[in-house]
Enzyme design. Structure first.
Site, PDB file in Angstrom:
ATOM      1  N   GLU A  38       1.232  -1.050   6.756  1.00 44.01           N
ATOM      2  CA  GLU A  38       2.115  -0.655   7.848  1.00 44.01           C
ATOM      3  C   GLU A  38       1.216  -0.327   9.042  1.00 44.01           C
ATOM      4  OE1 GLU A  38       4.658   2.763   7.229  1.00 44.01           O
ATOM      5  OE2 GLU A  38       5.508   2.530   9.241  1.00 44.01           O
ATOM      6  N   ARG A 264      -4.024   4.123  -7.336  1.00 46.22           N
ATOM      7  CA  ARG A 264      -4.632   4.154  -6.014  1.00 46.22           C
ATOM      8  C   ARG A 264      -6.015   4.783  -6.083  1.00 46.22           C
ATOM      9  NH1 ARG A 264      -0.925   5.398  -2.548  1.00 46.22           N
ATOM     10  NH2 ARG A 264      -2.158   6.243  -0.878  1.00 46.22           N
ATOM     11  N   LYS A 274      -2.787   8.508   5.589  1.00 48.85           N
ATOM     12  CA  LYS A 274      -2.862   8.224   7.024  1.00 48.85           C
ATOM     13  C   LYS A 274      -2.285   9.358   7.850  1.00 48.85           C
ATOM     14  CE  LYS A 274      -1.229   3.978   6.543  1.00 48.85           C
ATOM     15  NZ  LYS A 274      -0.607   2.689   6.840  1.00 48.85           N
TER      16      LYS A 274
HETATM   17  P1  ATP Z   1      -1.269   6.188   3.071  1.00 47.42           P
HETATM   18  O1  ATP Z   1      -0.691   6.752   1.813  1.00 47.42           O
HETATM   19  O2  ATP Z   1      -2.725   6.414   3.245  1.00 47.42           O
HETATM   20  O3  ATP Z   1      -0.511   6.565   4.283  1.00 47.42           O
HETATM   21  P2  ATP Z   1       0.116   3.772   2.719  1.00 47.42           P
HETATM   22  O4  ATP Z   1       0.273   3.377   1.293  1.00 47.42           O
HETATM   23  O5  ATP Z   1       1.287   4.360   3.396  1.00 47.42           O
HETATM   24  O6  ATP Z   1      -1.171   4.628   2.884  1.00 47.42           O
HETATM   25  P3  ATP Z   1       0.210   1.119   3.725  1.00 47.42           P
HETATM   26  O7  ATP Z   1      -0.185   0.636   5.062  1.00 47.42           O
HETATM   27  O8  ATP Z   1       1.624   1.080   3.335  1.00 47.42           O
HETATM   28  O9  ATP Z   1      -0.372   2.563   3.591  1.00 47.42           O
HETATM   29  O10 ATP Z   1      -0.674   0.410   2.609  1.00 47.42           O
HETATM   30  C1  ATP Z   1      -0.923  -0.964   2.532  1.00 47.42           C
HETATM   31  C2  ATP Z   1      -1.337  -1.305   1.144  1.00 47.42           C
HETATM   32  O11 ATP Z   1      -2.501  -0.587   0.773  1.00 47.42           O
HETATM   33  C3  ATP Z   1      -0.261  -0.939   0.138  1.00 47.42           C
HETATM   34  O12 ATP Z   1      -0.099  -2.003  -0.763  1.00 47.42           O
HETATM   35  C4  ATP Z   1      -0.795   0.280  -0.533  1.00 47.42           C
HETATM   36  O13 ATP Z   1      -0.338   0.381  -1.851  1.00 47.42           O
HETATM   37  C5  ATP Z   1      -2.301   0.068  -0.457  1.00 47.42           C
HETATM   38  N1  ATP Z   1      -2.990   1.353  -0.482  1.00 47.42           N
HETATM   39  C6  ATP Z   1      -2.812   2.391   0.358  1.00 47.42           C
HETATM   40  N2  ATP Z   1      -3.581   3.446  -0.001  1.00 47.42           N
HETATM   41  C7  ATP Z   1      -4.271   3.048  -1.106  1.00 47.42           C
HETATM   42  C8  ATP Z   1      -5.222   3.676  -1.967  1.00 47.42           C
HETATM   43  N3  ATP Z   1      -5.631   4.929  -1.745  1.00 47.42           N
HETATM   44  N4  ATP Z   1      -5.712   2.967  -3.003  1.00 47.42           N
HETATM   45  C9  ATP Z   1      -5.315   1.699  -3.213  1.00 47.42           C
HETATM   46  N5  ATP Z   1      -4.418   1.048  -2.460  1.00 47.42           N
HETATM   47  C10 ATP Z   1      -3.892   1.707  -1.406  1.00 47.42           C
HETATM   48 MG    MG Z   2       3.080   2.888   2.923  1.00 49.65          MG
END
Ligand code: ATP
Ligand code: MG
Length: 561
Positions: A38, A264, A274
């Site tokens: 995102e 994760r 984030k």
């Molecule tokens: P955050 O929790 O840091 O805000 P998010 O999951 O909301 O991150 P996205 O932009 O939706 O961020 O993530 C894009 C991709 O990266 C998704 O498929 C998500 O599952 C993966 N991702 C995000 N954080 C991690 C992590 N700590 N380890 C592995 N994959 C991750």
């Molecule tokens: Mg997300």
């Protein structure tokens, strides 16, 4: 390298095993994955794990991986984030076909699918307030309650949904919900909202849309439209999988990707969400998203990490199903191993004190030829000027050294790295007791590493010529948080766990002249001090600013610098 071979011979992780089986059984003829960020912040090391998994699988299995921006929440998203994400994925060494994709590209199809669900009697417009919806949803132990709007006619639902689209209603007054099961043990299946009114311009579609689809609804359909075979996401989406499948099953789509969840990445001494990173940026606790202390990909790049070190870190930690917290030293060791092999050696004195070599001719500048990497002559050599006056580190001299101290002190002899042996004669102090000058003599026969009469000298110290060295700024970065888990104690704000010594700026370090020519982004080892990178953003031609990437050894004590 040994390391790589070993990991390449490891058994396949469970996801690669599933893909191998699917190809073998003929379920799929190829593999298509996607990385779906995102654009509401910069990518971090956790995303790197997902990038290496999705793009890595595409490379290994001869498939492809789409970069798809999951841009369904315009109030938090921006083009700046889109651009930084593309730069980071590219920098990591991956590519995504001719163009990046956006969930917003599919808004028209997503709308049509919603109309289809309404016509099937599988979606309805609900006028409960957000609070009421939450209340009606029930809890993990209590079933939900049906909305009074649940049994509207198809005609009424179509009319209301169209009017939502046309902007006739206020934000929060109407939503479109999937009609599933308010008594489901899985709360995600209790008539989830799939469209909401949001009168916010979108960074790609402008003000074309006044309603936006929700993540769960958008994600499965975007995967389907792109013919994704395996939709890999983190464990928190496990409970959303039934909804993912429900949407595709109900609409009887021609393609039905398989969602697979993995654990994760969590790392010690950092926070990963984030939302929290944004808080640190907005509150100016750090110098922006790409602050070299941030575990963002752009921060790591400025810190001096290489794509290879991040990729090998991701390979080393592997893919599994159980949540854990990886020690920061695992990441630090990856870059240490990389730079140990690849970074040329240089000399820089951070806290200079002058040494005067009494028996060396004044005005003479001797060019010592030294190897750029003592273990790898292929990295070439350079000259380092030697003069009567040199600088050494203040802490490489002690008036009353303890036994184990092998550096300079009264009556001691040490070797100058790549240079001569020098022997202590006397020293001068100022009125505060600070040593300001040390006098020594040098042994002219001791150049090139030789010790004339077989004398054993334990100490080797680094140095620079006092007249030829150039002053440089060096930033000694360290871990951003002082505790392993800054989020462990719910009563303490994570911001209070910041390490106050995470950035120490040395303004008057003295560097050997060749360091002035270092290009932004170039990495070196400062002999005995650690690995450093010329800041790729703030360095100017002929005026590098050095960021410490990592110390030579794992010496973390919670407050060192
Ligand atoms: P955050 O929790 O840091 O805000 P998010 O999951 O909301 O991150 P996205 O932009 O939706 O961020 O993530 C894009 C991709 O990266 C998704 O498929 C998500 O599952 C993966 N991702 C995000 N954080 C991690 C992590 N700590 N380890 C592995 N994959 C991750
Ligand atoms: Mg997300």
């Amino acid at each position: 390298m040994e390391n790589k071979e070993a990991s390449d011979n490891r058994p396949l992780d469970f996801i690669r095993q599933i893909i191998t089986d699917d190809l073998k059984s003929g379920k799929h003829r190829g593999t298509i994955t996607r990385f779906p960020p995102e654009p509401n912040g910069f990518l971090h090391i956790g995303h790197a794990k997902s990038i290496c998994l999705n793009f890595g699988i595409a490379e290994e299995f001869g498939g492809s991986c789409n970069l798809r921006f999951d841009d369904t929440n315009p109030s938090k998203e921006s083009v700046t984030y889109v651009e930084s994400i593309m730069e980071d994925v590219r920098w990591m060494g991956f590519s995504w076909g001719d163009k990046a994709l956006y969930a917003s590209n599919y808004f028209p199809q997503l709308f049509d699918f919603a109309v289809q669900l309404i016509k099937m009697g599988k979606a309805y417009v609900c006028q409960l307030s957000p609070d009421e919806i939450r209340e009606y949803r029930g809890t993990l132990i209590e079933p939900g309650k049906e909305s009074p709007y649940r049994n509207r006619s198809v005609e009424e639902n179509l009319d209301l949904f169209l009017r939502m689209k046309n902007g006739e209603f206020a934000e929060g007054s109407h939503v479109l919900r999937a009609k599933i099961d308010m008594a489901s043990p899985n709360v995600n299946m209790r008539d989830p909202v799939i469209y909401r009114i949001l009168k916010v311009p979108h960074h790609r579609t402008g003000d074309q849309w006044l309603i936006y689809p929700m993540y769960d609804y958008t994600h499965c359909l975007s995967d389907m439209l792109e013919n994704i075979t395996h939709s890999l996401c983190t464990l928190e989406f496990e409970d959303h999988r039934p909804l993912y499948d429900w949407v595709l099953d109900t609409l009887q789509t021609p393609c039905h990707p398989r969602q697979i969840e993995f654990a994760r990445l969590n790392l010690t001494y950092t926070v990963m969400s984030k939302r929290k990173l944004l808080k640190m940026v907005e509150g100016k606790y750090v110098d922006g998203w790409d602050d070299p202390r941030m575990l963002t990909i752009s921060g790591l790049r400025r810190r001096g990490y290489t794509p290879a070190s991040i990729r090998s870190f991701c390979r080393a930690i592997g893919i599994g199903k159980s949540e854990s917290r990886i020690d920061m030293s695992v990441l630090e060791n990856e870059i240490r191993n990389d730079l140990n092999i690849n970074a040329p050696r240089r000399m820089c004195v951070l806290n200079p004190v002058k040494v005067i070599i009494d028996n060396y001719p004044a005005g003479q500048v001797e060019k010592l030829t030294v190897l750029n990497h003592p273990q790898n002559p292929a990295m070439g050599e350079r000259t380092v000027p030697f003069t009567k006056e040199i600088f050494i580190e203040q802490d490489d001299f002690m008036e009353e050294p303890p036994k184990k101290y092998h550096r300079l002190g009264p009556d001691r002899e040490v070797r100058l790295r790549f240079g001569y042996l020098i022997r202590y004669v006397s020293h001068v102090k100022d009125e505060n007791g600070q040593v300001t000058e040390i006098h020594c003599t040098y042994d002219p026969e001791s150049g090139g590493g030789a010790t004339p009469d077989g004398r054993k000298v334990k100490g080797i110290i680094h140095w620079v010529s006092a007249t030829q060295a150039v002053p440089v700024t060096v930033r000694l970065y360290d871990r951003l948080f002082k505790v392993e888990d800054p989020e462990a104690d719910k009563d303490i704000d994570f911001l209070q766990q910041l390490n106050p010594h995470s950035k120490v700026v040395v303004n008057a370090a003295m560097a050997e002249p060749s360091l002035q020519q270092l290009q932004p982004g170039e990495k070196v080892q400062f002999e005995r001090l650690g690995y450093f990178c010329a800041d790729p953003v703030e360095s100017r031609s002929g005026q590098p600013i050095f960021n410490r990437t990592v110390t030579l050894r794992d010496s973390w004590q919670g407050n060192n610098n």
